[in-house]
Design a protein around this motif. Structure first.
Motif, mmCIF file in Angstrom:
data_model
loop_
_atom_site.group_PDB
_atom_site.id
_atom_site.type_symbol
_atom_site.label_atom_id
_atom_site.label_comp_id
_atom_site.label_asym_id
_atom_site.label_seq_id
_atom_site.Cartn_x
_atom_site.Cartn_y
_atom_site.Cartn_z
ATOM 1 N N ALA A 190 0.835 -1.212 0.000
ATOM 2 C CA ALA A 190 0.000 0.000 0.000
ATOM 3 C C ALA A 190 0.866 1.258 0.000
ATOM 4 O O ALA A 190 0.496 2.291 -0.580
ATOM 5 N N ALA A 191 2.022 1.182 0.642
ATOM 6 C CA ALA A 191 2.921 2.344 0.689
ATOM 7 C C ALA A 191 3.639 2.556 -0.647
ATOM 8 O O ALA A 191 4.202 3.621 -0.879
ATOM 9 N N GLY A 192 3.651 1.516 -1.499
ATOM 10 C CA GLY A 192 4.253 1.707 -2.821
ATOM 11 C C GLY A 192 5.313 0.694 -3.214
ATOM 12 O O GLY A 192 5.869 0.781 -4.312
ATOM 13 N N ALA A 193 5.613 -0.266 -2.341
ATOM 14 C CA ALA A 193 6.602 -1.291 -2.713
ATOM 15 C C ALA A 193 6.009 -2.229 -3.754
ATOM 16 O O ALA A 193 4.806 -2.510 -3.739
ATOM 17 N N ASP A 194 6.868 -2.721 -4.676
ATOM 18 C CA ASP A 194 6.371 -3.697 -5.656
ATOM 19 C C ASP A 194 7.235 -4.953 -5.747
ATOM 20 O O ASP A 194 6.928 -5.842 -6.548
ATOM 21 N N VAL A 195 8.274 -5.039 -4.927
ATOM 22 C CA VAL A 195 9.030 -6.296 -4.791
ATOM 23 C C VAL A 195 9.216 -6.559 -3.302
ATOM 24 O O VAL A 195 9.755 -5.710 -2.583
ATOM 25 N N LEU A 196 8.747 -7.713 -2.842
ATOM 26 C CA LEU A 196 8.863 -8.062 -1.422
ATOM 27 C C LEU A 196 9.928 -9.133 -1.250
ATOM 28 O O LEU A 196 9.839 -10.199 -1.858
ATOM 29 N N VAL A 197 10.913 -8.837 -0.402
ATOM 30 C CA VAL A 197 11.875 -9.867 0.008
ATOM 31 C C VAL A 197 11.295 -10.516 1.262
ATOM 32 O O VAL A 197 10.837 -9.819 2.162
ATOM 33 N N ALA A 198 11.313 -11.832 1.307
ATOM 34 C CA ALA A 198 10.793 -12.501 2.503
ATOM 35 C C ALA A 198 11.580 -13.781 2.738
ATOM 36 O O ALA A 198 11.567 -14.685 1.896
ATOM 37 N N GLY A 199 12.275 -13.839 3.843
ATOM 38 C CA GLY A 199 13.040 -15.029 4.208
ATOM 39 C C GLY A 199 12.231 -15.911 5.134
ATOM 40 O O GLY A 199 11.705 -16.964 4.735
ATOM 41 N N THR A 200 12.074 -15.468 6.369
ATOM 42 C CA THR A 200 11.352 -16.238 7.377
ATOM 43 C C THR A 200 9.954 -16.633 6.879
ATOM 44 O O THR A 200 9.541 -17.791 7.020
ATOM 45 N N ALA A 201 9.240 -15.663 6.296
ATOM 46 C CA ALA A 201 7.841 -15.911 5.912
ATOM 47 C C ALA A 201 7.715 -16.851 4.715
ATOM 48 O O ALA A 201 6.660 -17.449 4.511
ATOM 49 N N THR A 202 8.774 -17.007 3.913
ATOM 50 C CA THR A 202 8.717 -17.975 2.809
ATOM 51 C C THR A 202 9.062 -19.368 3.304
ATOM 52 O O THR A 202 8.403 -20.354 2.944
ATOM 53 N N PHE A 203 10.110 -19.466 4.101
ATOM 54 C CA PHE A 203 10.676 -20.788 4.403
ATOM 55 C C PHE A 203 10.059 -21.463 5.633
ATOM 56 O O PHE A 203 10.326 -22.632 5.883
ATOM 57 N N ARG A 204 9.239 -20.727 6.396
ATOM 58 C CA ARG A 204 8.656 -21.365 7.586
ATOM 59 C C ARG A 204 7.687 -22.468 7.134
ATOM 60 O O ARG A 204 7.011 -22.328 6.127
ATOM 61 N N GLY A 205 7.694 -23.563 7.859
ATOM 62 C CA GLY A 205 6.729 -24.623 7.555
ATOM 63 C C GLY A 205 7.249 -25.715 6.639
ATOM 64 O O GLY A 205 6.557 -26.704 6.402
ATOM 65 N N GLY A 206 8.442 -25.556 6.085
ATOM 66 C CA GLY A 206 8.992 -26.607 5.227
ATOM 67 C C GLY A 206 8.512 -26.504 3.791
ATOM 68 O O GLY A 206 7.600 -25.740 3.465
ATOM 69 N N GLN A 207 9.132 -27.333 2.911
ATOM 70 C CA GLN A 207 8.945 -27.187 1.460
ATOM 71 C C GLN A 207 7.492 -27.307 0.998
ATOM 72 O O GLN A 207 7.104 -26.671 0.029
ATOM 73 N N SER A 208 6.701 -28.115 1.714
ATOM 74 C CA SER A 208 5.317 -28.292 1.257
ATOM 75 C C SER A 208 4.505 -27.002 1.405
ATOM 76 O O SER A 208 3.427 -26.876 0.818
#
Ligand SMILES: O=C(CO)[C@H](O)[C@H](O)COP(=O)(O)O
Ligand SMILES: [Fe+2]
Length: 220
Positions: A190-208
């Motif tokens: 909403a503030a204007g970003a159009d590329v999100l980097v996400a480490g923890t939020a992508t990899f949590r929970g395992g590959q499935s």
């Protein structure tokens, strides 16, 4: 210029013992770019990976390698990261004596150039760089580690930079990195970003879970 939202998972949160497999997994899970955090124990208080690892990962995905350099001095290593397979290189103005020259050098190597602003670095730093960069990265944590909390006042900086980009009329991506999760992602967008980097939020929970995590971060 409106861009689709891109997700660039930071492999800092991947299983380093199985890094090639992890890169393939996020590629298959639908990520857009692959964010590689390079740290030297000098510019930031952590040490991660160098060009040899980037080169070893290159055959595992054809998606753009988004290489975030947190090393100082940065200039002597630009060529090595491009040769290793970087597609986008982002640099901190504090990591060398001449940020404009550094940006020019990255572009002369045939890859996209980005500038990264630390939480304490003002948007004004971009006044004489915006004509040359392909990407601007706002750090929403102090660089060095994954898993930190989003610094709220960086939303104001994203808004200010979005206005600068729109005024420039140039095709520049606005990336945000640090503490991005399902709560902060929509607010950064909403503030204007159009590329999100996400480490923890992508990899949590395992590959499935990677495909769901990426889809939810994108807002889908
Ligand atoms: O540049 C970084 C740290 O310096 C990382 O890209 C960032 O912290 C991503 O991790 P997380 O999404 O877990 O906050
Ligand atoms: Fe990063």
């Amino acid at each position: 210029m409106t861009h689709p939202i891109l997700i660039s998972p930071s492999i800092l949160s991947a299983d380093f013992a199985r890094l090639g497999e992890e890169v393939r997994a996020i590629d298959e899970a639908g990520c857009d770019w692959i964010h590689i955090d390079v740290m030297d124990g000098h510019f930031v208080p952590n040490i991660t990976i160098g060009p040899a690892v980037v080169k070893a990962l290159r055959p595992h995905s054809q998606k753009p390698f988004d290489v975030h350099l947190m090393i100082s001095p940065v200039d002597p290593y630009l060529d090595a990261f491009v040769q290793a397979g970087a597609d986008i290189i982002t640099v901190h103005p504090e990591a060398g004596p001449h940020i404009h020259r550094t940006v020019q050098h990255i572009k002369s190597l045939g890859v996209k150039a980005g500038v990264v602003l630390n939480p304490g670095t003002p948007a004004k730093m971009l006044d004489y760089l915006i004509d040359d960069v392909d990407l601007i990265l706002v750090m929403s944590v102090n660089p060095g580690f994954g898993g930190q909390s989003f610094i709220e006042n960086q939303l104001r900086k994203i808004e200010a930079i979005r206005k600068m980009i729109d005024k420039s009329g140039r095709d520049i991506r606005l990336q945000v990195d640090g503490g991005i999760d399902l709560n902060t992602a929509p607010r950064a967008i909403a503030a204007g970003a159009d590329v999100l980097v996400a480490g923890t939020a992508t990899f949590r929970g395992g590959q499935s879970t990677y495909a769901d995590n990426i889809r939810q971060l994108r807002g889908g």
